[in-house]
Write an enzyme that holds these catalytic residues in place. Structure first.
Site, PDB file in Angstrom:
ATOM      1  N   PHE A  12      47.712  36.073-101.639  1.00 26.73           N
ATOM      2  CA  PHE A  12      47.721  34.701-102.172  1.00 26.73           C
ATOM      3  C   PHE A  12      46.702  34.518-103.307  1.00 26.73           C
ATOM      4  O   PHE A  12      47.069  34.266-104.462  1.00 26.73           O
ATOM      5  CB  PHE A  12      47.461  33.746-101.003  1.00 26.73           C
ATOM      6  CG  PHE A  12      47.021  32.363-101.362  1.00 26.73           C
ATOM      7  CD1 PHE A  12      47.712  31.602-102.303  1.00 26.73           C
ATOM      8  CD2 PHE A  12      45.903  31.795-100.741  1.00 26.73           C
ATOM      9  CE1 PHE A  12      47.303  30.313-102.629  1.00 26.73           C
ATOM     10  CE2 PHE A  12      45.492  30.508-101.055  1.00 26.73           C
ATOM     11  CZ  PHE A  12      46.183  29.778-102.008  1.00 26.73           C
ATOM     12  N   THR A 102      39.758  46.715 -91.640  1.00 29.97           N
ATOM     13  CA  THR A 102      39.969  46.408 -93.068  1.00 29.97           C
ATOM     14  C   THR A 102      38.767  45.706 -93.679  1.00 29.97           C
ATOM     15  O   THR A 102      38.284  46.089 -94.744  1.00 29.97           O
ATOM     16  CB  THR A 102      41.227  45.526 -93.235  1.00 29.97           C
ATOM     17  OG1 THR A 102      42.359  46.309 -92.875  1.00 29.97           O
ATOM     18  CG2 THR A 102      41.382  45.033 -94.667  1.00 29.97           C
ATOM     19  N   THR A 136      33.958  33.900 -97.647  1.00 28.78           N
ATOM     20  CA  THR A 136      34.436  32.623 -97.127  1.00 28.78           C
ATOM     21  C   THR A 136      33.284  31.753 -96.619  1.00 28.78           C
ATOM     22  O   THR A 136      32.243  32.277 -96.200  1.00 28.78           O
ATOM     23  CB  THR A 136      35.416  32.908 -95.961  1.00 28.78           C
ATOM     24  OG1 THR A 136      35.693  31.699 -95.276  1.00 28.78           O
ATOM     25  CG2 THR A 136      34.833  33.886 -94.952  1.00 28.78           C
ATOM     26  N   ASP A 137      33.528  30.441 -96.582  1.00 32.42           N
ATOM     27  CA  ASP A 137      32.524  29.533 -96.000  1.00 32.42           C
ATOM     28  C   ASP A 137      32.476  29.659 -94.475  1.00 32.42           C
ATOM     29  O   ASP A 137      31.541  29.167 -93.840  1.00 32.42           O
ATOM     30  CB  ASP A 137      32.795  28.078 -96.416  1.00 32.42           C
ATOM     31  CG  ASP A 137      34.157  27.555 -96.003  1.00 32.42           C
ATOM     32  OD1 ASP A 137      34.938  28.303 -95.386  1.00 32.42           O
ATOM     33  OD2 ASP A 137      34.438  26.365 -96.297  1.00 32.42           O
ATOM     34  N   GLU A 138      33.482  30.324 -93.881  1.00 28.67           N
ATOM     35  CA  GLU A 138      33.522  30.404 -92.409  1.00 28.67           C
ATOM     36  C   GLU A 138      32.368  31.212 -91.839  1.00 28.67           C
ATOM     37  O   GLU A 138      32.063  31.108 -90.649  1.00 28.67           O
ATOM     38  CB  GLU A 138      34.854  31.007 -91.933  1.00 28.67           C
ATOM     39  CG  GLU A 138      36.026  30.161 -92.345  1.00 28.67           C
ATOM     40  CD  GLU A 138      37.274  30.355 -91.500  1.00 28.67           C
ATOM     41  OE1 GLU A 138      37.184  30.977 -90.432  1.00 28.67           O
ATOM     42  OE2 GLU A 138      38.327  29.867 -91.921  1.00 28.67           O
ATOM     43  N   TYR A 162      37.625  36.898 -87.275  1.00 31.35           N
ATOM     44  CA  TYR A 162      37.786  36.933 -88.737  1.00 31.35           C
ATOM     45  C   TYR A 162      36.451  36.671 -89.434  1.00 31.35           C
ATOM     46  O   TYR A 162      36.010  37.453 -90.277  1.00 31.35           O
ATOM     47  CB  TYR A 162      38.835  35.901 -89.199  1.00 31.35           C
ATOM     48  CG  TYR A 162      38.753  35.591 -90.677  1.00 31.35           C
ATOM     49  CD1 TYR A 162      39.142  36.531 -91.638  1.00 31.35           C
ATOM     50  CD2 TYR A 162      38.247  34.359 -91.140  1.00 31.35           C
ATOM     51  CE1 TYR A 162      39.044  36.258 -92.999  1.00 31.35           C
ATOM     52  CE2 TYR A 162      38.143  34.078 -92.496  1.00 31.35           C
ATOM     53  CZ  TYR A 162      38.545  35.036 -93.422  1.00 31.35           C
ATOM     54  OH  TYR A 162      38.435  34.767 -94.767  1.00 31.35           O
ATOM     55  N   SER A 163      35.801  35.548 -89.068  1.00 34.78           N
ATOM     56  CA  SER A 163      34.576  35.207 -89.805  1.00 34.78           C
ATOM     57  C   SER A 163      33.453  36.192 -89.489  1.00 34.78           C
ATOM     58  O   SER A 163      32.612  36.480 -90.357  1.00 34.78           O
ATOM     59  CB  SER A 163      34.151  33.754 -89.550  1.00 34.78           C
ATOM     60  OG  SER A 163      34.049  33.474 -88.187  1.00 34.78           O
ATOM     61  N   LYS A 166      34.076  39.051 -91.810  1.00 35.89           N
ATOM     62  CA  LYS A 166      33.695  38.719 -93.191  1.00 35.89           C
ATOM     63  C   LYS A 166      32.162  38.675 -93.314  1.00 35.89           C
ATOM     64  O   LYS A 166      31.602  39.128 -94.312  1.00 35.89           O
ATOM     65  CB  LYS A 166      34.299  37.381 -93.622  1.00 35.89           C
ATOM     66  CG  LYS A 166      35.803  37.379 -93.802  1.00 35.89           C
ATOM     67  CD  LYS A 166      36.326  38.299 -94.903  1.00 35.89           C
ATOM     68  CE  LYS A 166      35.987  37.840 -96.291  1.00 35.89           C
ATOM     69  NZ  LYS A 166      36.670  38.674 -97.335  1.00 35.89           N
ATOM     70  N   ASN A 191      38.473  26.389 -98.095  1.00 35.12           N
ATOM     71  CA  ASN A 191      39.924  26.597 -97.929  1.00 35.12           C
ATOM     72  C   ASN A 191      40.689  26.417 -99.236  1.00 35.12           C
ATOM     73  O   ASN A 191      40.603  25.373 -99.866  1.00 35.12           O
ATOM     74  CB  ASN A 191      40.497  25.586 -96.924  1.00 35.12           C
ATOM     75  CG  ASN A 191      40.136  25.926 -95.515  1.00 35.12           C
ATOM     76  OD1 ASN A 191      38.959  25.933 -95.159  1.00 35.12           O
ATOM     77  ND2 ASN A 191      41.124  26.212 -94.695  1.00 35.12           N
ATOM     78  N   TYR A 219      46.762  21.459 -84.246  1.00 35.76           N
ATOM     79  CA  TYR A 219      45.913  21.975 -83.166  1.00 35.76           C
ATOM     80  C   TYR A 219      44.936  20.897 -82.677  1.00 35.76           C
ATOM     81  O   TYR A 219      44.314  20.191 -83.490  1.00 35.76           O
ATOM     82  CB  TYR A 219      45.068  23.165 -83.647  1.00 35.76           C
ATOM     83  CG  TYR A 219      45.820  24.394 -84.113  1.00 35.76           C
ATOM     84  CD1 TYR A 219      47.181  24.586 -83.869  1.00 35.76           C
ATOM     85  CD2 TYR A 219      45.144  25.397 -84.810  1.00 35.76           C
ATOM     86  CE1 TYR A 219      47.833  25.727 -84.307  1.00 35.76           C
ATOM     87  CE2 TYR A 219      45.790  26.544 -85.250  1.00 35.76           C
ATOM     88  CZ  TYR A 219      47.145  26.699 -85.000  1.00 35.76           C
ATOM     89  OH  TYR A 219      47.783  27.832 -85.441  1.00 35.76           O
ATOM     90  N   ASP A 296      44.730  23.643 -78.690  1.00 31.31           N
ATOM     91  CA  ASP A 296      43.782  23.931 -79.758  1.00 31.31           C
ATOM     92  C   ASP A 296      43.607  25.439 -79.967  1.00 31.31           C
ATOM     93  O   ASP A 296      43.821  26.235 -79.050  1.00 31.31           O
ATOM     94  CB  ASP A 296      42.420  23.308 -79.397  1.00 31.31           C
ATOM     95  CG  ASP A 296      41.616  22.934 -80.634  1.00 31.31           C
ATOM     96  OD1 ASP A 296      42.038  23.297 -81.752  1.00 31.31           O
ATOM     97  OD2 ASP A 296      40.566  22.292 -80.469  1.00 31.31           O
TER      98      ASP A 296
END
Ligand code: NAD
Ligand code: DAU
Length: 360
Positions: A12, A102, A136-138, A162-163, A166, A191, A219, A296
């Site tokens: 993306f 990855t 990312t901000d996460e 994920y975060s 990262k 985002n 959610y 959620d």
């Protein structure tokens, strides 16, 4: 002429970035795109530029150290912009392993390949060699209080696999800067939304479901807040940081556009109704009755919000596209590209959707 190595350029943001860079620099740069083409990578996103003389695609896995070294040996690369990653939080909850592979080991390989090609015997780097790690901000975790923001100095506190992956990759990049004086920057963005976004993410998933009269799965209580940025503004930020930012620095990218998820879903319904032509039968079912509150997300971060003060002050970045305009441009793109959506939602997507949403 500068040569850019873009990893994950068929995804993306990567594909939007490649389009942005060719629009901005035309024939004055060369772009090499390295992508494994996972479910999220799609060469259709780049069909209009694939025959350019100053563009080349390599199908390769960033976890393959030999392949990465070979690409650096074959090309005199000036800039690396590292997007390639597993990017979806829900998938990381189902299967964390591939995120570590990855996002952590893959990033290590890209760092090693760049360092191997660029570092001189005396430990110095030629002028102009730069690595930008797209993050990312996460990594900062979740904001619980109104009026709080993520700054570059906010301590890392990742919650999802994920975060966490990262955050690990960010720390690897930081360690290369600190240990080897490796010429890099890190950007932590909020985002994104816009064209070519895979419909596992909130905005394209809701657009696609709404157009088909399917339920819109929100959610929890729908009040989680995300800070939405039109993807082209992110691409502009990446380029500005690489051109004008101070090396070894981190820059947060976000445009102060916080919205609750439920607000986003209602805006999508309203905008779709406004943009569909009179008499379009899809309008009949396009109401808020489609909204369905579902179980959620596990460990769901409550609120993200970026303070973009540093990137604004140091490189003059500001977001150009307000949400009202960006969401209309995004919806117009999905209207114009129904075959793209049909192709990416056939096959494996159906299985994913079933696994993720049935019984929720
Ligand atoms: P995406 O999932 O759409 O694209 C990821 C791309 O990476 C795909 O083309 C995929 O084929 C490729 N890829 C995955 N594993 C690979 C591997 N092992 N080797 C080579 N290529 C591989 O992701 P996106 O939303 O475009 O995100 C791009 C980057 O930006 C990620 O690093 C993500 O963490 C970061 N980011 C995303 C957002 C967002 O809102 N989407 C916000 C901030 C930061
Ligand atoms: O903040 C940056 C991050 O934004 C990026 O690092 C990630 O790569 C990107 O995927 C995105 O993560 P989010 O988890 O915030 O995005 P997602 O679109 O998955 O979800 C946005 C919000 O919407 C989140 O609070 C969960 C909620 N949601 C999502 C989906 C897919 C729903 O309520 N229903 C859904 O079906």
């Amino acid at each position: 002429m500068k040569t850019y190595l873009v990893t994950g350029g068929a995804g993306f943001i990567g594909s939007n970035y490649i389009h942005y860079m060719f629009r901005k620099y035309g024939g004055d740069i060369r772009i090499l795109n390295v992508d494994k083409l996972t479910y999220a990578g799609n060469l259709e996103n780049l069909a209009d530029i694939e025959n350019r003389e100053n563009y080349r695609f390599y199908r390769a896995d960033i976890c393959d150290a030999d392949a990465m070294r070979a690409i650096f040996a074959e090309n005199d690369i000036d800039r690396v912009v590292h997007f390639a990653a597993e990017s979806h939080v829900d998938r990381s909850i189902l299967d964390p392993g591939v995120f570590v592979k990855t996002n952590v080991l893959g990033t290590l390989n890209v760092l090693n390949a760049a360092r191997g090609a660029w570092e001189g015997a005396d430990g110095s780097y030629p002028d102009g060699k730069k690595f930008l790690h797209v993050s990312t901000d996460e990594v900062y975790g979740s904001l619980e209080k109104e009026g709080e923001y993520f700054y570059e100095t906010t301590p890392y506190d990742p919650h999802s696999p994920y975060s966490a992956s990262k955050a690990s990759s960010d720390f690897l990049v930081k360690s290369y800067m600190d240990t080897y004086h490796f010429p890099a920057n890190i950007t932590n963005c909020s985002n994104n939304y816009g064209p070519y976004q895979f419909p596992e993410k909130l905005i394209p998933l809701m657009i696609n479901n709404a157009l088909q009269g399917k339920k819109l799965p929100v959610y929890g209580d729908g009040k989680n807040v995300r800070d939405w940025l039109y993807v082209e503004d992110h691409c502009k930020g990446i380029d500005l940081v690489q051109e004008k930012g101070r090396l070894f620095e981190t820059y947060n990218i976000g445009g102060h556009n916080e919205k609750q998820n439920i607000e986003i879903v209602k805006i999508i319904i309203r905008t779709l109704r406004e943009m569909l032509p009179e008499g379009d039968p899809r309008k009949d079912h396009l109401t808020e009755d489609l909204i369905t509150y579902v179980t959620d997300r596990k460990g769901h971060d409550r609120r993200y919000a970026i303070a973009p003060d540093k990137i604004s002050a140091e490189v003059g970045w500001y977001p150009e596209t307000c949400f009202e305009e960006g969401i209309r441009k995004t919806i117009a793109w999905y209207f114009a590209n129904p075959e793209w959506m049909a192709r990416v939602t056939s096959g494996a997507y159906q299985k994913y959707y079933e696994e993720m949403y049935s019984g929720r």
